[in-house]
Motif scaffolding. Structure first.
Motif, PDB file in Angstrom:
ATOM      1  N   ILE A   1     -23.466   7.311  23.285  1.00 50.02           N
ATOM      2  CA  ILE A   1     -22.698   6.306  24.029  1.00 50.02           C
ATOM      3  C   ILE A   1     -21.567   6.972  24.799  1.00 50.02           C
ATOM      4  O   ILE A   1     -21.268   6.611  25.946  1.00 50.02           O
TER       5      ILE A   1
ATOM      6  N   ASP B   1     -19.706  -3.556  30.196  1.00 48.98           N
ATOM      7  CA  ASP B   1     -20.914  -3.607  29.386  1.00 48.98           C
ATOM      8  C   ASP B   1     -21.104  -4.996  28.781  1.00 48.98           C
ATOM      9  O   ASP B   1     -22.225  -5.449  28.576  1.00 48.98           O
TER      10      ASP B   1
ATOM     11  N   ASP C   1     -21.823  -7.420  32.079  1.00 42.58           N
ATOM     12  CA  ASP C   1     -23.174  -7.233  32.610  1.00 42.58           C
ATOM     13  C   ASP C   1     -24.241  -7.215  31.525  1.00 42.58           C
ATOM     14  O   ASP C   1     -25.409  -6.979  31.791  1.00 42.58           O
ATOM     15  N   LYS C   2     -23.800  -7.433  30.291  1.00 43.37           N
ATOM     16  CA  LYS C   2     -24.699  -7.674  29.158  1.00 43.37           C
ATOM     17  C   LYS C   2     -25.543  -6.485  28.724  1.00 43.37           C
ATOM     18  O   LYS C   2     -26.544  -6.670  28.033  1.00 43.37           O
ATOM     19  N   GLN C   3     -25.151  -5.279  29.121  1.00 46.81           N
ATOM     20  CA  GLN C   3     -25.894  -4.138  28.597  1.00 46.81           C
ATOM     21  C   GLN C   3     -25.724  -4.033  27.077  1.00 46.81           C
ATOM     22  O   GLN C   3     -26.561  -3.448  26.407  1.00 46.81           O
ATOM     23  N   VAL C   4     -24.648  -4.627  26.571  1.00 48.33           N
ATOM     24  CA  VAL C   4     -24.453  -4.594  25.113  1.00 48.33           C
ATOM     25  C   VAL C   4     -25.613  -5.258  24.393  1.00 48.33           C
ATOM     26  O   VAL C   4     -25.914  -4.911  23.261  1.00 48.33           O
ATOM     27  N   TYR C   5     -26.261  -6.217  25.052  1.00 47.08           N
ATOM     28  CA  TYR C   5     -27.393  -6.886  24.399  1.00 47.08           C
ATOM     29  C   TYR C   5     -28.437  -5.871  23.981  1.00 47.08           C
ATOM     30  O   TYR C   5     -29.013  -5.963  22.906  1.00 47.08           O
ATOM     31  N   THR C   6     -28.709  -4.922  24.882  1.00 49.33           N
ATOM     32  CA  THR C   6     -29.746  -3.952  24.558  1.00 49.33           C
ATOM     33  C   THR C   6     -29.210  -2.848  23.657  1.00 49.33           C
ATOM     34  O   THR C   6     -29.953  -2.287  22.877  1.00 49.33           O
ATOM     35  N   VAL C   7     -27.912  -2.546  23.770  1.00 50.06           N
ATOM     36  CA  VAL C   7     -27.375  -1.448  22.961  1.00 50.06           C
ATOM     37  C   VAL C   7     -27.119  -1.899  21.523  1.00 50.06           C
ATOM     38  O   VAL C   7     -27.500  -1.228  20.572  1.00 50.06           O
ATOM     39  N   LEU C   8     -26.511  -3.058  21.376  1.00 50.20           N
ATOM     40  CA  LEU C   8     -26.120  -3.488  20.027  1.00 50.20           C
ATOM     41  C   LEU C   8     -27.290  -4.015  19.208  1.00 50.20           C
ATOM     42  O   LEU C   8     -27.161  -4.216  18.008  1.00 50.20           O
ATOM     43  N   THR C   9     -28.435  -4.248  19.849  1.00 51.92           N
ATOM     44  CA  THR C   9     -29.602  -4.647  19.069  1.00 51.92           C
ATOM     45  C   THR C   9     -30.387  -3.424  18.608  1.00 51.92           C
ATOM     46  O   THR C   9     -31.376  -3.544  17.915  1.00 51.92           O
ATOM     47  N   LYS C  10     -29.929  -2.252  19.052  1.00 55.01           N
ATOM     48  CA  LYS C  10     -30.491  -1.011  18.524  1.00 55.01           C
ATOM     49  C   LYS C  10     -29.718  -0.677  17.247  1.00 55.01           C
ATOM     50  O   LYS C  10     -28.705  -1.311  16.957  1.00 55.01           O
TER      51      LYS C  10
ATOM     52  N   PHE D   1     -20.182   1.779  18.718  1.00 58.96           N
ATOM     53  CA  PHE D   1     -20.112   1.475  20.152  1.00 58.96           C
ATOM     54  C   PHE D   1     -18.681   1.688  20.653  1.00 58.96           C
ATOM     55  O   PHE D   1     -18.459   2.383  21.652  1.00 58.96           O
TER      56      PHE D   1
ATOM     57  N   ILE E   1     -20.687 -11.504  20.796  1.00 58.41           N
ATOM     58  CA  ILE E   1     -20.870 -10.758  22.037  1.00 58.41           C
ATOM     59  C   ILE E   1     -21.526 -11.618  23.117  1.00 58.41           C
ATOM     60  O   ILE E   1     -21.176 -11.544  24.287  1.00 58.41           O
ATOM     61  N   ALA E   2     -22.469 -12.447  22.713  1.00 59.53           N
ATOM     62  CA  ALA E   2     -23.251 -13.176  23.712  1.00 59.53           C
ATOM     63  C   ALA E   2     -22.595 -14.493  24.105  1.00 59.53           C
ATOM     64  O   ALA E   2     -23.147 -15.251  24.886  1.00 59.53           O
TER      65      ALA E   2
END
Lengths: 404, 459
Positions: free
Chosen positions: B7, B79, B82-91, B98, B454-455
């Protein structure tokens, strides 16, 4: 081991700034999605599909109730390692290239560098973005972004794949590929939760569906059960001679059945794919994604797990426990893999082939211009369930033991 | 750790590729050499060096501070937006990983840029004397008063509380204390403060013909051949016609005279004429310091002056001696800048963990500005009226104490006067600004970010 996703009275109420309840997005939802099932969550816009997914993945906190993913919490890295998620839009880092994007997500899974690289290349090839792998994702069209989004969801070879409207923004060929991919992944033992409002897509691939409205499940069940019509019979044949048609009309008249005879229309999807396939055969250039029709081999069920699952299934079938749930479990024969190391070996082979035939991969591969049949594996399952009522019992027993 | 690093690397790529960093890099790479050419200071080589080092360090520090604030606020808020956290935090990435990854990315970027620009500044500073026509005297001065790291010793503040008590009682007995002062605790305190000021002033003042003596201990020269510098500033009661003061100084181990023995270490006598209200310094050979690090300094107000000479409290008198090299001092100055940047990165990540980008930046800039003038703000509060003072002491002062001490650890000020930045000072700054002030901020941001939905769409 039976439920990949389970929710208990899952409720989400959005409140306003003052804490007053405003919107009930998800209302007392009890979902049970079995392992190795393709489950479709349907519903119109604003029915709570995406909210449900966000609750499952821990991006939102439930107002009430709880959910289990792979019998754990999505916040637990041990669980999230086995989950692949494609959000409603492919939220990607615009400044990374396609390859870097996959590398980045691969790193988050702590994949060894070798495996990460092999998978990245294999996935880029699979989603047809190999030629544009060094372009920044920000310059991608929506469909291309969708493809890379899908690739990132698969980089960890997930056991559970959660796809939020995977086909939005994709052309019919891309849609078709995703559907084929879902079917193929299901064959390999994955569980797939699909959110969509494009009903035709769901119908083709899902084993079971639930229709959400107002955050509540309005209908849930086996696709074939829900859609089977008991008041009509459909007969499809090859081209018949006028004589034969007359004979059949006579039989219908004797039966006093209402009927109509006509040449069937091709589905527009099939027609479109044929046209594009023909164009691709002429090797017309495109700046977009290429169409590939194969699936990366690393996306496999782990052989040991599959064997276990088979053993459990066998046990359940022979135990003959009473059953009170509808027959809705799918028993697929996953493609067994010889050994865990074969994954890497195969990928190595794949990359080497690509390297030697680099020019070949740059050119769009022609797609066989055969009329596209409905996805075979799915039909098989439905046929099996429709045509062999006797086998229902077997499956039923299997379904029951979750509650036992 | 691997996820944190992944990250962090992604954050650096973001800052670099979105050209946030590029703007600052180009700006600095253009401005620093220009400053080296254009800064002339007071015309001497030393003055030129001083103004270059102080302006270039301030500029670098300011620009990197802005970059840190912008990059750290942007990377976290964007992040989420633009919601990139959706893909990062679900990993398999924990929320704290993070946040720490983002922080680490900004800090690594800072460290890299800071190193780059420090090398540029250092090179310009070291090469400058070769390109400027300066005579030997100027070179010598620059070497002694700029390209060095001098430790400074100021005369210890004598304890005068007993004297104040005595004086106060005397005044009370003779009835000279104004009415009501003795009964009112506030008035009494003010009165005693005034007494203390007067007594302190008397100690720092020399009437015509009088001699003032200061004693210093622990003067540890790195090399006895190095000179000792006496730096002072005169204040006068009556301006002399030529605005200059004639003086006689005696420096050395004055204990030897008192005991009537033959001096072992030399004692130097210096006669000078210096402008008033101007910081001046002269040097004496370092061998005047006794082996145990003792040295005394006597100033005589010669009768020619015909005025009282006062040494101001803040910068009246100090003794300087070389303690380290310019290079080592410069490295520590850069470390001080780095400590600032670490604090700002932590602050910006904290702000970004729950605020939107513009608000987070605003908050950081406000804290940054206040931290830069915390000394001034603190001082100005001291002059407030009694009632507001109470409020200040019970609330605002604590809030002000939360600000980082950018003022006290301004590296430019140290290098400007070639003053030693000791490792102790760097460690103290690190302990204060990193451990005491940054770590809690990071902890808060992790807690906030972990608990946050987050969402959740905030309208």
């Amino acid at each position: 081991m039976q439920y990949a996703i389970e929710t208990f009275s899952l409720t989400k109420i959005f409140s306003d700034w003052w804490g007053r309840d405003k919107v009930v997005a998800v209302d007392d939802l009890n979902l049970k999605i079995r392992t190795n099932e393709v489950f479709g969550l349907l519903g119109p816009n604003g029915s709570g599909k995406t909210t449900t997914l966000k609750l499952l993945l821990g991006l939102l906190h439930p107002t009430k109730g709880r959910s289990l993913l792979l019998e754990g919490s999505a916040a637990d890295p041990q669980i999230s390692t086995r989950i692949g998620f494609l959000p409603e839009e492919s939220y990607l880092y615009k400044y990374l290239t396609a390859r870097e994007t996959l590398e980045f997500y691969g790193r988050l899974f702590k994949l060894p560098a070798k495996v990460r690289k092999l998978r990245t290349e294999a996935l880029l090839d699979m989603v047809g973005l190999k030629a544009v792998a060094n372009r920044h994702v920000g310059t991608f069209s929506k469909g291309m972004a969708r493809r890379i989004g899908l690739a990132q969801a698969l980089i960890n070879d997930p056991d559970l794949l959660i796809l939020d409207e995977p086909t939005t923004g994709l052309d019919p060929i891309g849609t078709r590929q995703i559907k084929d991919l879902i079917i193929e992944l299901a064959k390999r033992g994955k569980t797939i939760l699909l959110c969509n409002h494009l009903l035709a897509d769901v119908e083709d691939v899902c084993d079971r569906i639930a229709i959400l409205y107002g955050g509540k499940i309005q209908a849930e069940g086996n696709v074939s059960d829900l859609l089977r019509r008991t008041d009509k019979t459909e007969i499809t044949t090859g081209l018949l001679s006028p004589d034969a048609v007359k004979k059949i009309e006579r039989i219908f008249a004797e039966e006093r059945a209402e009927y109509s005879i006509s040449a069937p229309m091709t589905k527009l999807e099939t027609f479109f794919i044929d046209i594009i396939a023909a164009a691709q055969q002429q090797e017309l250039p495109t700046s977009g994604a290429e169409s590939k029709r194969h699936i990366s081999e690393f996306l496999s069920a782990k052989p040991q797990e599959l064997a276990d699952r088979q053993a459990i299934l066998d046990q359940l079938v022979s135990s003959g426990v009473q059953q009170d749930e509808p027959a809705d479990t799918v028993t697929r024969q996953p493609q067994p893999r010889p050994s865990p190391s074969a994954d890497e070996d195969f990928l190595k082979g794949l990359v080497q082939t690509d390297a030697s035939a680099g020019s070949q991969t740059a050119v769009p591969k022609p797609v066989e211009p055969t009329p596209v049949l409905p996805p075979q594996p799915d039909r098989n399952v439905i046929d099996e369930l429709l045509g062999k009522p006797a086998s229902d019992g077997d499956v039923k027993e299997n379904g029951d033991t979750h509650n036992a | 750790m691997r996820s944190i690093w992944a990250i962090a690397v992604n954050t650096i790529k973001q800052a670099v590729r979105l050209k946030i960093a590029a703007v600052f890099i180009v700006l600095l790479l253009v401005l620093l050499p220009v400053m080296g050419l254009k800064m002339t200071g007071d015309g001497t080589l030393k003055g030129r060096m001083q103004s270059f080092i102080s302006y270039s360090l301030s500029l670098m520090s300011l620009l990197l501070a802005l970059l840190t604030i912008l990059a750290a606020c942007f990377t976290l808020t964007n992040d989420v937006k633009d919601k990139q956290v959706y893909t990062v935090l679900t990993k398999p990435v924990r929320r704290y990983q993070f946040v720490l990854g983002k922080l680490l990315g900004v800090i690594v970027l800072d460290a890299f840029l800071l190193t780059l620009f420090s090398v540029v500044i250092y090179s310009i500073a070291v090469l400058m004397p070769q390109f400027i026509k300066a005579d030997n005297e100027q070179l010598e001065r620059a070497r002694n008063e700029f390209f060095t790291a001098r430790a400074s010793i100021v005369p210890p503040q004598p304890d005068i509380s007993a004297e104040i008590d005595e004086k106060y009682e005397k005044l009370k007995e003779s009835g000279e204390v104004p009415k009501g002062v003795d009964e009112n605790p506030v008035a009494r305190r003010n009165y005693r403060n005034e007494l203390s000021r007067r007594i302190g002033l008397r100690r720092r003042a020399a009437v015509v013909g009088e001699e003032l003596v200061w004693e210093f201990e622990n003067v540890k020269l790195s090399d006895p051949k190095q000179p000792l510098f006496v730096k002072f500033k005169y204040e006068v009661a009556v301006n002399p016609a030529d605005l200059a003061i004639y003086s006689g100084w005696v420096i050395g181990d004055l204990r030897q005279i008192r005991m009537g023995e033959m001096p072992v270490t030399p004692i130097y006598s210096v006669e000078r004429k210096d402008l008033i209200r101007t910081a001046v310094e002269f040097q004496v050979p370092g061998d005047c310091v006794a082996d145990d690090g003792y040295v005394a300094l006597a100033f005589q107000n010669v009768p020619l002056n015909n005025t009282v000479v006062i040494f101001p409290l803040e910068d009246g008198l100090e003794v300087l001696f070389q303690a380290d090299s310019f290079t080592a001092n410069f490295v520590r100055a850069v470390l001080l800048v780095f400590i600032r940047l670490v604090f700002l990165a932590a602050l910006a990540v904290f702000a970004g963990s729950f605020l939107s980008f513009p608000v987070a930046v605003l908050l950081c800039l406000a804290v940054f500005t206040m931290a830069n003038m915390s000394g001034f703000i603190n001082e100005s509060f001291e002059f407030l009226g009694e009632n507001i003072n109470k409020l200040y002491y019970h609330s605002l002062k604590h809030i002000m104490n939360l600000l980082p001490e950018f003022d006290d650890y301004n590296p430019g000020q140290f290098l400007l006067s070639a003053r030693l930045i000791s490792w102790t000072l760097v460690a103290k700054a690190g302990a204060l600004m990193v451990f005491l002030k940054s770590l809690p901020l990071v902890a808060f941001s992790i807690v906030i970010f972990s608990l946050r939905e987050i969402a959740k769409v905030i309208v």
